[in-house]
Enzyme design. Structure first.
Site, mmCIF file in Angstrom:
data_model
loop_
_atom_site.group_PDB
_atom_site.id
_atom_site.type_symbol
_atom_site.label_atom_id
_atom_site.label_comp_id
_atom_site.label_asym_id
_atom_site.label_seq_id
_atom_site.Cartn_x
_atom_site.Cartn_y
_atom_site.Cartn_z
ATOM 1 N N VAL A 120 89.713 18.098 -78.528
ATOM 2 C CA VAL A 120 89.102 18.841 -79.433
ATOM 3 C C VAL A 120 89.485 19.598 -80.680
ATOM 4 O O VAL A 120 88.981 19.438 -81.719
ATOM 5 C CB VAL A 120 88.318 20.159 -78.614
ATOM 6 C CG1 VAL A 120 87.661 21.234 -79.446
ATOM 7 C CG2 VAL A 120 87.536 19.620 -77.268
ATOM 8 N N ARG A 180 102.193 21.941 -77.385
ATOM 9 C CA ARG A 180 103.123 22.238 -76.414
ATOM 10 C C ARG A 180 104.146 21.264 -76.650
ATOM 11 O O ARG A 180 105.361 21.805 -76.218
ATOM 12 C CB ARG A 180 102.427 22.154 -74.874
ATOM 13 C CG ARG A 180 103.298 22.614 -74.089
ATOM 14 C CD ARG A 180 102.305 22.807 -72.576
ATOM 15 N NE ARG A 180 101.313 23.706 -72.428
ATOM 16 C CZ ARG A 180 101.851 25.045 -72.537
ATOM 17 N NH1 ARG A 180 102.757 25.277 -72.065
ATOM 18 N NH2 ARG A 180 100.782 25.703 -72.103
ATOM 19 N N LYS A 216 87.007 28.080 -72.439
ATOM 20 C CA LYS A 216 85.963 29.000 -71.573
ATOM 21 C C LYS A 216 86.526 29.873 -70.355
ATOM 22 O O LYS A 216 86.233 30.806 -70.063
ATOM 23 C CB LYS A 216 85.077 27.815 -70.556
ATOM 24 C CG LYS A 216 84.445 26.976 -71.387
ATOM 25 C CD LYS A 216 84.580 25.644 -71.453
ATOM 26 C CE LYS A 216 85.910 24.680 -71.075
ATOM 27 N NZ LYS A 216 85.619 23.335 -70.809
ATOM 28 N N GLU A 224 81.361 29.896 -79.590
ATOM 29 C CA GLU A 224 80.181 28.993 -79.382
ATOM 30 C C GLU A 224 80.733 27.781 -78.592
ATOM 31 O O GLU A 224 79.694 27.394 -77.731
ATOM 32 C CB GLU A 224 79.730 28.637 -80.726
ATOM 33 C CG GLU A 224 78.437 27.859 -80.693
ATOM 34 C CD GLU A 224 77.285 28.755 -80.345
ATOM 35 O OE1 GLU A 224 76.965 29.873 -80.789
ATOM 36 O OE2 GLU A 224 76.863 28.461 -79.071
ATOM 37 N N GLU A 253 87.996 18.398 -68.041
ATOM 38 C CA GLU A 253 89.267 19.151 -68.115
ATOM 39 C C GLU A 253 90.374 18.470 -67.766
ATOM 40 O O GLU A 253 90.384 17.395 -66.986
ATOM 41 C CB GLU A 253 88.916 20.365 -67.296
ATOM 42 C CG GLU A 253 87.713 21.276 -67.690
ATOM 43 C CD GLU A 253 87.683 21.632 -69.122
ATOM 44 O OE1 GLU A 253 88.943 22.240 -69.388
ATOM 45 O OE2 GLU A 253 86.869 21.295 -69.750
ATOM 46 N N ASP A 274 84.162 25.343 -63.779
ATOM 47 C CA ASP A 274 83.614 25.485 -65.181
ATOM 48 C C ASP A 274 82.351 25.990 -65.728
ATOM 49 O O ASP A 274 82.383 26.696 -66.572
ATOM 50 C CB ASP A 274 83.857 24.183 -65.842
ATOM 51 C CG ASP A 274 83.806 23.830 -67.257
ATOM 52 O OD1 ASP A 274 84.680 24.165 -68.131
ATOM 53 O OD2 ASP A 274 82.878 23.404 -67.616
ATOM 54 N N LYS A 310 81.220 29.353 -67.586
ATOM 55 C CA LYS A 310 80.194 29.385 -68.700
ATOM 56 C C LYS A 310 79.063 30.166 -68.700
ATOM 57 O O LYS A 310 78.550 30.654 -69.482
ATOM 58 C CB LYS A 310 79.594 27.846 -68.892
ATOM 59 C CG LYS A 310 80.786 26.867 -69.591
ATOM 60 C CD LYS A 310 80.479 25.410 -69.459
ATOM 61 C CE LYS A 310 81.563 24.692 -70.281
ATOM 62 N NZ LYS A 310 81.239 23.135 -69.967
HETATM 63 N N1 HSE Z 1 84.878 19.812 -69.130
HETATM 64 C C1 HSE Z 1 83.790 20.224 -70.016
HETATM 65 C C2 HSE Z 1 82.465 19.697 -69.499
HETATM 66 C C3 HSE Z 1 83.933 20.205 -71.358
HETATM 67 O O1 HSE Z 1 82.550 18.346 -69.130
HETATM 68 O O2 HSE Z 1 81.358 20.107 -69.674
HETATM 69 C C4 HSE Z 1 82.996 21.217 -72.206
HETATM 70 O O3 HSE Z 1 82.959 22.430 -72.007
#
Ligand code: HSE
Length: 317
Positions: free
Chosen positions: A12, A43, A103, A127, A187, A198, A202
């Site tokens: 990203v 890192r 997130k 966003e 991820e 995840d 969200k």
């Molecule tokens: N790992 C997350 C997904 C990335 O697959 O939606 C986007 O937030």
């Protein structure tokens, strides 16, 4: 001149940098100012192949970015909730605007970070943390000015939607997960995707904004996709249905009801039509009725689009 500090240069962060370079003329014209990437925190400096990028831009010392007086805006795309979370708080205290795709960090520290942002009179935008490229969070305040939001339904994880779509076509779960990782959807630890953490994060962010009350992660019932079998997927399809990892939140007289779980939806419905890494959010309102938002839910460039949309919202005078 507007100086940017970037934290993270994975899928990203790199895509954000690339779009910024490719479209710099248009972006600078919109902003009405010169835009410079001042420093990029990674890192491990030796891990990266910098291609044509000046190696001096990179640092593995986060304070060189978040404490740099000349940096105006921080773009955070690390997924880290330790050093980077501490660094973000320092950056806010130093008066820098924050744009983040993180997130886990936003969900975990939502109230604290928003309060800090107000205190230091900076803008905190995320966003990219919900729904990849879909401009959903920016719409919520506008919707709420004229409506009560009563219900949200969505598919908020690209990896899971990709895996479930691939399994429908006969691919085995492990191969589908590998493909999702290679596409830059998953991820670093895909457990967060397939076990639905995840999506819970969200939904926590989205529902808190939509209902105007705190919806905590532990108030959301969670079930991932790891136990969804090929047989269940095939049976669903024969019945005109598809299995999707659905995120649901609804206002009830007893409070907010919220869950994330594999759910059968009709093939011809909004969520049932989603393919591969797509996401969608349906927002049910008392006046406007149902509003639907759909798009690419994961991946470098779609997520970078949301980051740079936040950047333009902050930077354009
Ligand atoms: N790992 C997350 C997904 C990335 O697959 O939606 C986007 O937030």
């Amino acid at each position: 001149m507007l100086n940017i500090g970037i934290l993270g240069f994975g899928t990203v962060g790199k895509a954000t940098f690339e779009i910024l370079q490719e479209r710099i003329d248009v972006i600078e014209a919109s902003v009405g100012d010169e835009i410079i990437v001042k420093k990029i925190f990674v890192r491990n400096k030796n891990k990266h192949n910098y291609d044509n990028i000046d190696a001096n831009l990179f640092t593995d010392v986060i304070s060189e970015v978040v404490e740099d007086d000349s940096v105006d805006i921080i773009i955070e795309a690390t997924g880290d909730v330790g050093v980077v979370y501490e660094g973000i708080k320092v950056a806010i205290a130093n008066g820098k605007h924050i744009i983040t795709a993180n997130k886990e960090m936003v969900s975990r520290h939502f109230e604290e970070l928003n309060q800090l942002a107000n205190k230091h009179d900076i803008q905190l935008k995320y966003e990219a943390a919900v729904g990849g490229a879909i401009p959903i969070l920016c719409q919520i305040p506008k919707i709420r000015e004229l409506n009560e939001i009563v219900e949200i339904n969505g598919v908020l994880n690209g990896t899971c939607n990709f895996i479930l779509s691939a399994m429908e076509k006969g691919m085995d779960y492990n191969k589908a997960l590998l493909d999702a990782q290679q596409a830059g959807f998953a991820e670093a630890d895909p457990t967060a995707d397939v076990e639905a953490y995840d999506t819970v994060r969200k939904l926590r962010i989205l529902a808190t904004l939509a209902f105007g009350v705190k919806v905590a992660e532990d108030e959301i019932t969670r079930e991932g996709i790891i136990n969804v079998s090929k047989k269940e997927i095939d049976t669903s399809k024969k019945n005109g249905m598809r299995i999707k990892l659905v995120a649901h939140a609804k206002k009830t007289k007893d409070g907010i009801e919220a869950f994330v779980k594999p759910t059968e939806v009709e093939i011809n419905s909004v969520l049932g039509g989603l393919e591969d890494g797509e996401n969608a959010v349906s927002v049910v309102c008392d006046n406007a009725g149902e509003l639907v938002f759909k798009g690419k839910g994961a991946g470098g460039r779609p997520t970078a689009f949301s980051i740079l949309s936040d950047f333009l919202a902050i930077a354009c005078k």
